[in-house]
Design a protein around this motif. Structure first.
Motif, PDB file in Angstrom:
ATOM      1  N   TYR A  27       0.934  -1.268  -0.017  1.00 28.21           N
ATOM      2  CA  TYR A  27      -0.146   0.153   0.009  1.00 28.21           C
ATOM      3  C   TYR A  27       0.838   1.280  -0.206  1.00 28.21           C
ATOM      4  CZ  TYR A  27      -3.726  -3.200   1.590  1.00 28.21           C
ATOM      5  OH  TYR A  27      -4.536  -4.150   1.580  1.00 28.21           O
ATOM      6  N   ILE A  28       0.420   2.172  -0.634  1.00 27.91           N
ATOM      7  CA  ILE A  28       0.916   3.538  -0.439  1.00 27.91           C
ATOM      8  C   ILE A  28      -0.072   4.768  -0.080  1.00 27.91           C
ATOM      9  CG2 ILE A  28       0.780   4.169  -2.871  1.00 27.91           C
ATOM     10  CD1 ILE A  28       3.451   5.671  -2.310  1.00 27.91           C
ATOM     11  N   ALA A  29       0.200   5.432   0.816  1.00 27.94           N
ATOM     12  CA  ALA A  29      -0.622   6.502   1.148  1.00 27.94           C
ATOM     13  C   ALA A  29      -0.288   7.797   0.816  1.00 27.94           C
ATOM     14  CB  ALA A  29      -1.064   6.459   2.614  1.00 27.94           C
ATOM     15  N   THR A  32       5.166   9.775   2.309  1.00 27.97           N
ATOM     16  CA  THR A  32       6.189  10.564   2.718  1.00 27.97           C
ATOM     17  C   THR A  32       7.361   9.713   3.378  1.00 27.97           C
ATOM     18  OG1 THR A  32       5.189  10.826   4.736  1.00 27.97           O
ATOM     19  CG2 THR A  32       4.708  12.594   3.070  1.00 27.97           C
ATOM     20  N   ASP A  36      10.654   7.617   0.203  1.00 26.30           N
ATOM     21  CA  ASP A  36      12.104   7.555   0.870  1.00 26.30           C
ATOM     22  C   ASP A  36      12.759   6.418   0.868  1.00 26.30           C
ATOM     23  OD1 ASP A  36      11.960  10.259   1.148  1.00 26.30           O
ATOM     24  OD2 ASP A  36      12.150  10.282   3.319  1.00 26.30           O
ATOM     25  N   ARG A  43      13.176  -0.659   0.366  1.00 26.62           N
ATOM     26  CA  ARG A  43      12.060  -1.488  -0.206  1.00 26.62           C
ATOM     27  C   ARG A  43      11.965  -1.397  -1.733  1.00 26.62           C
ATOM     28  NH1 ARG A  43       7.158  -0.467   3.570  1.00 26.62           N
ATOM     29  NH2 ARG A  43       6.323  -1.839   2.137  1.00 26.62           N
ATOM     30  N   ASN A  75      -2.814  14.198   8.262  1.00 25.73           N
ATOM     31  CA  ASN A  75      -2.359  14.877   9.693  1.00 25.73           C
ATOM     32  C   ASN A  75      -2.815  16.100  10.053  1.00 25.73           C
ATOM     33  OD1 ASN A  75       0.792  12.601  10.239  1.00 25.73           O
ATOM     34  ND2 ASN A  75      -1.517  12.031  10.062  1.00 25.73           N
ATOM     35  N   SER A  97       3.050  18.601  16.425  1.00 24.15           N
ATOM     36  CA  SER A  97       4.681  18.485  16.880  1.00 24.15           C
ATOM     37  C   SER A  97       5.476  17.653  15.774  1.00 24.15           C
ATOM     38  CB  SER A  97       4.720  18.094  18.234  1.00 24.15           C
ATOM     39  OG  SER A  97       4.703  16.355  18.277  1.00 24.15           O
ATOM     40  N   ALA A  99       6.794  16.284  12.131  1.00 24.81           N
ATOM     41  CA  ALA A  99       7.412  16.816  10.780  1.00 24.81           C
ATOM     42  C   ALA A  99       7.398  18.196  10.740  1.00 24.81           C
ATOM     43  CB  ALA A  99       6.730  15.984   9.886  1.00 24.81           C
ATOM     44  N   GLY A 111      -0.573   5.916   7.477  1.00 23.82           N
ATOM     45  CA  GLY A 111       0.793   5.772   6.919  1.00 23.82           C
ATOM     46  C   GLY A 111       1.614   6.336   8.196  1.00 23.82           C
ATOM     47  N   ASP A 164       4.591  10.524  16.615  1.00 24.66           N
ATOM     48  CA  ASP A 164       4.081  11.172  17.669  1.00 24.66           C
ATOM     49  C   ASP A 164       2.582  10.747  17.805  1.00 24.66           C
ATOM     50  OD1 ASP A 164       6.127  12.945  18.810  1.00 24.66           O
ATOM     51  OD2 ASP A 164       6.378  13.656  16.598  1.00 24.66           O
ATOM     52  N   ASP A 210      -3.253  -7.013   5.088  1.00 26.46           N
ATOM     53  CA  ASP A 210      -4.065  -6.156   5.943  1.00 26.46           C
ATOM     54  C   ASP A 210      -3.975  -4.891   5.665  1.00 26.46           C
ATOM     55  OD1 ASP A 210      -4.986  -8.515   7.498  1.00 26.46           O
ATOM     56  OD2 ASP A 210      -3.541  -8.238   8.891  1.00 26.46           O
ATOM     57  N   VAL A 212      -5.213  -1.041   7.020  1.00 24.44           N
ATOM     58  CA  VAL A 212      -5.888  -0.280   8.173  1.00 24.44           C
ATOM     59  C   VAL A 212      -6.832   0.751   7.697  1.00 24.44           C
ATOM     60  CG1 VAL A 212      -5.421   1.716  10.006  1.00 24.44           C
ATOM     61  CG2 VAL A 212      -3.634  -0.191   9.456  1.00 24.44           C
ATOM     62  N   LYS A 230       6.738  16.996  24.029  1.00 22.49           N
ATOM     63  CA  LYS A 230       7.817  16.550  23.353  1.00 22.49           C
ATOM     64  C   LYS A 230       9.189  17.231  23.493  1.00 22.49           C
ATOM     65  CE  LYS A 230       8.714  15.626  18.367  1.00 22.49           C
ATOM     66  NZ  LYS A 230       8.137  15.637  16.916  1.00 22.49           N
ATOM     67  N   PHE A 237      10.380  20.172  13.181  1.00 23.53           N
ATOM     68  CA  PHE A 237      10.981  19.298  12.115  1.00 23.53           C
ATOM     69  C   PHE A 237      12.159  18.439  12.674  1.00 23.53           C
ATOM     70  CE2 PHE A 237      12.631  19.425   7.719  1.00 23.53           C
ATOM     71  CZ  PHE A 237      11.809  18.485   7.303  1.00 23.53           C
TER      72      PHE A 237
HETATM   73  C1  LIG Z   1      11.866  14.880   7.599  1.00 19.66           C
HETATM   74  C2  LIG Z   1      10.785  14.165   7.997  1.00 19.66           C
HETATM   75  C3  LIG Z   1      10.507  14.629   9.440  1.00 19.66           C
HETATM   76  C4  LIG Z   1       9.543  13.819  10.219  1.00 19.66           C
HETATM   77  N1  LIG Z   1       8.993  14.250  11.485  1.00 19.66           N
HETATM   78  C5  LIG Z   1       8.090  13.434  12.145  1.00 19.66           C
HETATM   79  C6  LIG Z   1       7.889  13.709  13.322  1.00 19.66           C
HETATM   80  O1  LIG Z   1       8.751  14.513  14.123  1.00 19.66           O
HETATM   81  N2  LIG Z   1       6.869  12.876  14.099  1.00 19.66           N
HETATM   82  C7  LIG Z   1       6.172  11.901  13.480  1.00 19.66           C
HETATM   83  O2  LIG Z   1       5.309  11.393  14.150  1.00 19.66           O
HETATM   84  N3  LIG Z   1       6.303  11.576  12.139  1.00 19.66           N
HETATM   85  C8  LIG Z   1       7.538  12.317  11.472  1.00 19.66           C
HETATM   86  N4  LIG Z   1       7.731  12.247  10.364  1.00 19.66           N
HETATM   87  C9  LIG Z   1       7.059  11.077   9.640  1.00 19.66           C
HETATM   88  C10 LIG Z   1       5.927  11.279   8.806  1.00 19.66           C
HETATM   89  O3  LIG Z   1       4.973  11.507   9.827  1.00 19.66           O
HETATM   90  C11 LIG Z   1       5.248   9.994   8.074  1.00 19.66           C
HETATM   91  O4  LIG Z   1       6.327   9.861   7.055  1.00 19.66           O
HETATM   92  C12 LIG Z   1       4.011   9.888   7.664  1.00 19.66           C
HETATM   93  O5  LIG Z   1       3.001  10.005   8.560  1.00 19.66           O
HETATM   94  C13 LIG Z   1       3.615   8.646   6.808  1.00 19.66           C
HETATM   95  O6  LIG Z   1       2.437   8.686   6.442  1.00 19.66           O
HETATM   96  P1  LIG Z   1       2.110   8.558   4.740  1.00 19.66           P
HETATM   97  O7  LIG Z   1       0.779   8.400   4.556  1.00 19.66           O
HETATM   98  O8  LIG Z   1       2.932   9.565   3.897  1.00 19.66           O
HETATM   99  O9  LIG Z   1       2.698   7.071   4.467  1.00 19.66           O
HETATM  100  P2  LIG Z   1       3.351   6.218   3.392  1.00 19.66           P
HETATM  101  O10 LIG Z   1       4.917   6.593   3.168  1.00 19.66           O
HETATM  102  O11 LIG Z   1       2.170   6.226   2.166  1.00 19.66           O
HETATM  103  O12 LIG Z   1       3.250   4.774   3.997  1.00 19.66           O
HETATM  104  C14 LIG Z   1       3.962   4.501   5.238  1.00 19.66           C
HETATM  105  C15 LIG Z   1       3.754   2.813   5.520  1.00 19.66           C
HETATM  106  O13 LIG Z   1       2.423   2.567   5.937  1.00 19.66           O
HETATM  107  C16 LIG Z   1       1.784   1.732   4.898  1.00 19.66           C
HETATM  108  N5  LIG Z   1       0.505   2.137   4.788  1.00 19.66           N
HETATM  109  C17 LIG Z   1       0.103   3.337   4.533  1.00 19.66           C
HETATM  110  N6  LIG Z   1      -1.408   3.355   4.768  1.00 19.66           N
HETATM  111  C18 LIG Z   1      -1.672   2.244   5.000  1.00 19.66           C
HETATM  112  C19 LIG Z   1      -3.045   1.477   5.298  1.00 19.66           C
HETATM  113  N7  LIG Z   1      -4.030   2.463   5.333  1.00 19.66           N
HETATM  114  N8  LIG Z   1      -3.075   0.379   5.796  1.00 19.66           N
HETATM  115  C20 LIG Z   1      -1.884  -0.464   5.871  1.00 19.66           C
HETATM  116  N9  LIG Z   1      -0.665  -0.037   5.422  1.00 19.66           N
HETATM  117  C21 LIG Z   1      -0.694   1.285   5.134  1.00 19.66           C
HETATM  118  C22 LIG Z   1       2.714   1.766   3.580  1.00 19.66           C
HETATM  119  O14 LIG Z   1       2.536   0.495   2.948  1.00 19.66           O
HETATM  120  C23 LIG Z   1       3.989   1.996   4.162  1.00 19.66           C
HETATM  121  O15 LIG Z   1       4.628   0.938   4.843  1.00 19.66           O
HETATM  122  C24 LIG Z   1       8.888  12.771   9.410  1.00 19.66           C
HETATM  123  C25 LIG Z   1       8.975  12.433   8.074  1.00 19.66           C
HETATM  124  C26 LIG Z   1       9.986  13.032   7.427  1.00 19.66           C
HETATM  125  C27 LIG Z   1      10.240  12.865   6.012  1.00 19.66           C
END
Ligand SMILES: Cc1cc2nc3c(=O)[nH]c(=O)nc-3n(C[C@H](O)[C@H](O)[C@H](O)COP(=O)(O)OP(=O)(O)OC[C@H]3O[C@@H](n4cnc5c(N)ncnc54)[C@H](O)[C@@H]3O)c2cc1C
Ligand code: SF4
Length: 330
Positions: A27-29, A32, A36, A43, A75, A97, A99, A111, A164, A210, A212, A230, A237
């Protein structure tokens, strides 16, 4: 990055069947975290199933006064939602707090729960890492260990959980709704994540395929208050060195309900059950807070570089408890 097939289903069951039937699908959401990892070569999914068109982008009030948060809720939107802002302020604070504004606009609830550890050795394919390559060893144990875990560690992995949001949700008794090939189920967040043990590559109870679909929160008690603190290297960031999530209710000078969780100290968000037991039914005081939270860390196993996390976590939690139970906010 290797070539991959990209699909964008609009039906949840179709999405689950596609990923479940293909061991190399993912899956990709918001992408972010996953993109990477694809760029770093950690991966290489052959099929990406984008969940952004699934009908999972709403925050709904439940009949019992709780809320259901769809897995695709961004978020930023979740932090600003009136129901969250008013009834679960700790969750809003935890989200903002994390990202940066741009990342929070793309990152999703599902995600964020499933983002991988920020252990620098995990992110470097040249280094041994039991989580990335089971059985290869753990470079972090003898390497730069300032960010390592102090609770629930194993000889196979000392990484911390990065989210967080998940820490706040843990203190708030959240449940995760999952749709799998065999149907739906609901898992308490406290049972969703796994300690590393001898299999750090397994981080959650999810099986391949599975999905979510949502996170559910029970109604907040009428007199409860919550707070997220925190501690990090920069004002924004930056991931948590330690964090503390507190939900507490005080009636007649006595703590009648309490939920405590730590971030940055373990492989999972750490629900502080012992400290909760020690504080339930007693009058709030600095002495009680300090005794209970110190007891929670009695079995901490810090390494060479991260012993500072123990007093930092205790002081952060005590300060959050003091804030919430002080006269002016009661
Ligand atoms: C520079 C930087 C700083 C950051 N700082 C923080 C921070 O301070 N605190 C913090 O909490 N986070 C931080 N993050 C992380 C950021 O919050 C996460 O990258 C983000 O929440 C991931 O969400 P996404 O939807 O982009 O997930 P994706 O990158 O799309 O997916 C992440 C993973 O989840 C899986 N997935 C996604 N959705 C589902 C679903 N519905 N069911 C099953 N599997 C799923 C994907 O297959 C993958 O394995 C930071 C990220 C970066 C790049
Ligand atoms: S701490 Fe865990 S994630 Fe980091 S190198 Fe060791 S096994 Fe890998």
């Amino acid at each position: 990055m290797r070539p991959f097939t990209y699909l964008r289903p609009t039906d949840e069951r179709e999405a689950v069947a596609t990923v479940a039937d293909d061991p190399d699908a993912s899956y990709i959401a918001g992408g972010t975290n996953l993109v990477d990892h694809m760029l770093l070569g950690l991966r290489s999914p052959t099929t990406l199933v984008d969940v952004s068109r699934l009908p999972l982008d709403q925050v709904e009030e439940l009949p019992d006064g709780g809320i259901r948060i769809g897995a695709m809720v961004r978020n930023s939107d979740l932090a600003a939602h009136p129901l969250v802002h008013e009834h679960y302020p700790m969750l809003s604070a935890a989200l903002v707090s994390g990202a940066s504004g741009q990342l929070r606009n793309a990152a999703t609830t599902g995600g964020n729960l499933l983002q991988r550890t920020r252990c620098v050795y995990f992110q470097n394919p040249a280094m041994p890492c039991n989580k990335r390559d089971p059985g290869s060893g753990c470079a972090a144990r003898e390497g730069h260990g300032r960010n390592n875990a102090v609770l629930g560690v194993s000889e196979h992995c000392v990484a911390t959980h990065p989210s967080d949001m998940a820490v706040a949700l843990t203190a708030l008794d959240a449940r995760v709704r999952v749709l799998g090939p065999d149907g739906t189920r609901s898992v308490p967040l406290t049972e969703f994540y796994l300690l590393p043990g001898d299999a750090p590559e397994r981080e959650t109870v999810l099986r391949h395929g599975d999905l979510v679909t949502a996170v559910e929160l029970p109604a907040p008690p009428s007199q409860s208050r919550s707070r997220y603190r925190k501690v990090r290297d920069r004002a924004s960031f930056a991931f948590a060195l330690v964090s503390a999530a507190v939900a507490v209710e005080v009636r007649d000078e006595t703590i009648t309900r309490i939920g405590l969780a730590f971030g940055g100290v373990a492989h999972t968000p750490w629900r502080a059950r012992l400290a909760e037991e020690m504080l339930l039914g007693v009058p709030p005081s600095d002495e009680a807070f300090h005794g209970a939270v110190t007891a929670e860390f009695a079995h901490a196993q810090p390494g060479r570089d991260n012993a500072y996390k123990v007093p930092m976590a205790v002081n952060t939690m005590v300060a959050a408890l003091r804030d919430l139970t002080s006269e002016e906010v009661r």
